[in-house]
Design a protein around this motif. Structure first.
Motif, PDB file in Angstrom:
ATOM      1  N   HIS A  57      62.155 -11.164 -49.631  1.00 64.77           N
ATOM      2  CA  HIS A  57      62.469 -11.930 -48.425  1.00 64.77           C
ATOM      3  C   HIS A  57      61.221 -12.530 -47.786  1.00 64.77           C
ATOM      4  O   HIS A  57      61.217 -12.852 -46.604  1.00 64.77           O
ATOM      5  CB  HIS A  57      63.211 -11.045 -47.421  1.00 64.77           C
ATOM      6  CG  HIS A  57      64.622 -10.765 -47.824  1.00 64.77           C
ATOM      7  ND1 HIS A  57      65.691 -11.546 -47.434  1.00 64.77           N
ATOM      8  CD2 HIS A  57      65.153  -9.793 -48.619  1.00 64.77           C
ATOM      9  CE1 HIS A  57      66.804 -11.067 -47.940  1.00 64.77           C
ATOM     10  NE2 HIS A  57      66.513 -10.000 -48.666  1.00 64.77           N
ATOM     11  N   ARG A  58      60.162 -12.660 -48.576  1.00 64.86           N
ATOM     12  CA  ARG A  58      58.951 -13.331 -48.107  1.00 64.86           C
ATOM     13  C   ARG A  58      58.660 -14.530 -49.006  1.00 64.86           C
ATOM     14  O   ARG A  58      59.064 -14.568 -50.177  1.00 64.86           O
ATOM     15  CB  ARG A  58      57.757 -12.360 -48.124  1.00 64.86           C
ATOM     16  CG  ARG A  58      57.848 -11.264 -47.079  1.00 64.86           C
ATOM     17  CD  ARG A  58      56.507 -10.563 -46.891  1.00 64.86           C
ATOM     18  NE  ARG A  58      56.116  -9.800 -48.071  1.00 64.86           N
ATOM     19  CZ  ARG A  58      56.354  -8.505 -48.227  1.00 64.86           C
ATOM     20  NH1 ARG A  58      56.994  -7.821 -47.281  1.00 64.86           N
ATOM     21  NH2 ARG A  58      55.964  -7.878 -49.322  1.00 64.86           N
ATOM     22  N   VAL A  59      57.956 -15.496 -48.452  1.00 66.17           N
ATOM     23  CA  VAL A  59      57.578 -16.691 -49.218  1.00 66.17           C
ATOM     24  C   VAL A  59      56.828 -16.252 -50.479  1.00 66.17           C
ATOM     25  O   VAL A  59      55.996 -15.351 -50.420  1.00 66.17           O
ATOM     26  CB  VAL A  59      56.691 -17.596 -48.327  1.00 66.17           C
ATOM     27  CG1 VAL A  59      56.222 -18.825 -49.111  1.00 66.17           C
ATOM     28  CG2 VAL A  59      57.449 -18.020 -47.085  1.00 66.17           C
ATOM     29  N   PRO A  60      57.157 -16.827 -51.652  1.00 66.28           N
ATOM     30  CA  PRO A  60      57.972 -18.029 -51.909  1.00 66.28           C
ATOM     31  C   PRO A  60      59.431 -17.743 -52.272  1.00 66.28           C
ATOM     32  O   PRO A  60      60.086 -18.599 -52.852  1.00 66.28           O
ATOM     33  CB  PRO A  60      57.237 -18.671 -53.079  1.00 66.28           C
ATOM     34  CG  PRO A  60      56.695 -17.512 -53.853  1.00 66.28           C
ATOM     35  CD  PRO A  60      56.357 -16.464 -52.841  1.00 66.28           C
ATOM     36  N   TYR A  61      59.945 -16.563 -52.025  1.00 67.55           N
ATOM     37  CA  TYR A  61      61.354 -16.213 -52.244  1.00 67.55           C
ATOM     38  C   TYR A  61      61.789 -16.375 -53.700  1.00 67.55           C
ATOM     39  O   TYR A  61      62.915 -16.792 -53.986  1.00 67.55           O
ATOM     40  CB  TYR A  61      62.264 -17.090 -51.367  1.00 67.55           C
ATOM     41  CG  TYR A  61      61.920 -17.088 -49.906  1.00 67.55           C
ATOM     42  CD1 TYR A  61      62.242 -16.001 -49.087  1.00 67.55           C
ATOM     43  CD2 TYR A  61      61.268 -18.163 -49.333  1.00 67.55           C
ATOM     44  CE1 TYR A  61      61.919 -15.993 -47.741  1.00 67.55           C
ATOM     45  CE2 TYR A  61      60.945 -18.163 -47.982  1.00 67.55           C
ATOM     46  CZ  TYR A  61      61.269 -17.072 -47.195  1.00 67.55           C
ATOM     47  OH  TYR A  61      60.948 -17.073 -45.859  1.00 67.55           O
ATOM     48  N   ASN A  62      60.925 -16.066 -54.637  1.00 62.32           N
ATOM     49  CA  ASN A  62      61.277 -16.242 -56.057  1.00 62.32           C
ATOM     50  C   ASN A  62      60.901 -15.042 -56.905  1.00 62.32           C
ATOM     51  O   ASN A  62      60.568 -15.171 -58.079  1.00 62.32           O
ATOM     52  CB  ASN A  62      60.599 -17.498 -56.609  1.00 62.32           C
ATOM     53  CG  ASN A  62      59.073 -17.405 -56.575  1.00 62.32           C
ATOM     54  OD1 ASN A  62      58.524 -16.435 -56.060  1.00 62.32           O
ATOM     55  ND2 ASN A  62      58.401 -18.411 -57.108  1.00 62.32           N
ATOM     56  N   ASN A  63      60.962 -13.850 -56.315  1.00 59.84           N
ATOM     57  CA  ASN A  63      60.604 -12.658 -57.081  1.00 59.84           C
ATOM     58  C   ASN A  63      61.430 -11.470 -56.602  1.00 59.84           C
ATOM     59  O   ASN A  63      62.193 -11.578 -55.642  1.00 59.84           O
ATOM     60  CB  ASN A  63      59.107 -12.362 -56.935  1.00 59.84           C
ATOM     61  CG  ASN A  63      58.679 -12.319 -55.480  1.00 59.84           C
ATOM     62  OD1 ASN A  63      59.344 -11.731 -54.635  1.00 59.84           O
ATOM     63  ND2 ASN A  63      57.550 -12.955 -55.165  1.00 59.84           N
ATOM     64  N   ASN A  64      61.289 -10.334 -57.315  1.00 60.90           N
ATOM     65  CA  ASN A  64      61.971  -9.089 -56.952  1.00 60.90           C
ATOM     66  C   ASN A  64      63.478  -9.267 -56.753  1.00 60.90           C
ATOM     67  O   ASN A  64      64.036  -8.901 -55.722  1.00 60.90           O
ATOM     68  CB  ASN A  64      61.336  -8.509 -55.685  1.00 60.90           C
ATOM     69  CG  ASN A  64      59.934  -7.993 -55.921  1.00 60.90           C
ATOM     70  OD1 ASN A  64      59.734  -6.873 -56.374  1.00 60.90           O
ATOM     71  ND2 ASN A  64      58.949  -8.838 -55.614  1.00 60.90           N
ATOM     72  N   TYR A  65      64.119  -9.841 -57.760  1.00 63.82           N
ATOM     73  CA  TYR A  65      65.558 -10.098 -57.663  1.00 63.82           C
ATOM     74  C   TYR A  65      66.410  -8.857 -57.955  1.00 63.82           C
ATOM     75  O   TYR A  65      67.554  -8.790 -57.527  1.00 63.82           O
ATOM     76  CB  TYR A  65      65.959 -11.210 -58.650  1.00 63.82           C
ATOM     77  CG  TYR A  65      65.518 -12.592 -58.249  1.00 63.82           C
ATOM     78  CD1 TYR A  65      66.192 -13.304 -57.257  1.00 63.82           C
ATOM     79  CD2 TYR A  65      64.436 -13.209 -58.869  1.00 63.82           C
ATOM     80  CE1 TYR A  65      65.800 -14.583 -56.893  1.00 63.82           C
ATOM     81  CE2 TYR A  65      64.041 -14.488 -58.514  1.00 63.82           C
ATOM     82  CZ  TYR A  65      64.718 -15.171 -57.528  1.00 63.82           C
ATOM     83  OH  TYR A  65      64.319 -16.426 -57.172  1.00 63.82           O
ATOM     84  N   CYS A  66      65.896  -7.908 -58.712  1.00 64.59           N
ATOM     85  CA  CYS A  66      66.704  -6.771 -59.154  1.00 64.59           C
ATOM     86  C   CYS A  66      66.969  -5.814 -57.991  1.00 64.59           C
ATOM     87  O   CYS A  66      66.057  -5.491 -57.219  1.00 64.59           O
ATOM     88  CB  CYS A  66      65.990  -6.027 -60.276  1.00 64.59           C
ATOM     89  SG  CYS A  66      65.659  -7.067 -61.722  1.00 64.59           S
TER      90      CYS A  66
END
Length: 332
Positions: free
Chosen positions: A269-278
């Motif tokens: 939930h921090r920029v750039p919002y494109n990681n830690n999806y699992c």
């Protein structure tokens, strides 16, 4: 000498009359002030004594009075007591019906839990009969590990592609994409409300396997994997929970890495919002992010279908998190 006496007498008479007038004005002013102290503030009268002498014929001193200027009285209004303004929330999160569980939600949860328990129970029974526990146990562990990977891929997909108008997945896409703006709402959702969509999918997907599969190893894999996926939204909710409000068992599982931790998911939930999806255990997050796995998928989708993911755009108001107070409009 005789001519001066009348003049002095006239002056004294004129002065006496002036003094009488001054006394009358003062008495009236005192009376009015006593009567209107609580309501009015009166301006006192000003008295000007001017003496002047004529040129040759007579030296007569004149005394004049000047009344106060005519104006509206200054009224005194007691200070209005400061009272606390009561605000009524037009959208109270705690009473929002969309976050409550309905009987339909509970029915789907009962169906999903039953569908998950059946293969686990049949696998345990088969392993007990054959005395072969290694296969089902390993299959269950693999199912747990792959459920985290599946949750990450699915989360990545609905975070970056589609909209509320997308067939079949529209509602979940809207919920997940809006989750970045209002992440705290997931902690307000009741249990069945939060999980019923996945429970419905699990029911239709796993039930045919329950009916036709008899292999304990396969059943163990299916039961554990589908169960973790169905409960992934609850693990996700706990990842947004406050440490002081979470059960000690949940905190222990998060600290052990068995469930996705609050710190790990906070990075999503921090920029750039494109990681830690699992969102099951989070064990795949570091592997997928360091290998640029999702970036590769995004390039394939872009060159194959010409579709840009949301993560390629500059974060705007749709990504920026709002606090609960900001999100609740209030009317006075």
């Amino acid at each position: 000498m005789s001519s001066i006496l009348p003049q002095n007498h006239a002056i004294r008479s004129s002065q006496q009359r002036a003094l009488d007038k001054i006394g009358t004005i003062q008495r009236r002013s005192s009376t009015n002030r006593a009567k209107n102290t609580s309501r009015h503030v009166l301006l006192p009268a000003r008295v000007y004594c001017i003496s002047s002498s004529s040129s040759s014929s007579s030296n007569i001193a004149t005394i004049t009075t000047k009344p106060p200027p005519v104006s509206e009285p200054l009224t005194y209004d007691p200070l209005t007591p400061i009272t606390k303004i009561k605000t009524s929330n037009t959208r109270s999160v705690l009473n929002d019906s969309s976050l409550k569980s309905t009987w339909a939600h509970r029915a789907w949860m009962a169906s999903g839990c039953t569908t998950v328990l059946i293969p686990i129970a049949r696998s345990a029974a088969g392993a007990l009969d054959s005395h072969m526990w290694a296969g089902p146990l390993i299959a269950g562990c693999i199912g747990y590990i792959l459920s985290d990977l599946a949750s990450g891929i699915y989360h990545w997909g609905i975070d970056n592609y589609g909209s509320a108008k997308t067939p079949v997945f529209g509602a979940q896409i809207e919920a997940f994409q809006g989750h970045h703006k209002w992440p705290w709402t997931i902690t307000r959702r009741e249990f069945s409300n939060n999980l019923h969509s996945l429970a419905r999918v699990v029911t239709f997907t796993v039930l045919p396997i329950d009916l036709f599969c008899k292999d304990p190893t396969t059943l163990a894999f299916v039961g554990v994997c589908s169960g973790c996926i169905m409960f992934s939204q609850q693990f996700h909710s706990w990842a947004h929970g406050t440490k002081s409000k979470l059960p000690s068992m949940v905190l222990a599982l998060q600290d052990a890495g068995i469930l996705v931790s609050r710190e790990q998911h906070a990075a999503h939930h921090r920029v750039p919002y494109n990681n830690n999806y699992c969102i099951v255990s989070g064990i795949w997050n570091a592997i997928l992010d360091e290998s640029k796995f999702f970036e590769l998928l995004e390039m394939i989708f872009f060159f194959k279908f010409g579709v840009r993911p949301r993560s390629w755009s500059e974060p705007n108001s749709e990504w920026i998190e709002e606090t609960e107070i900001q999100s609740i409009p209030a009317s006075h």
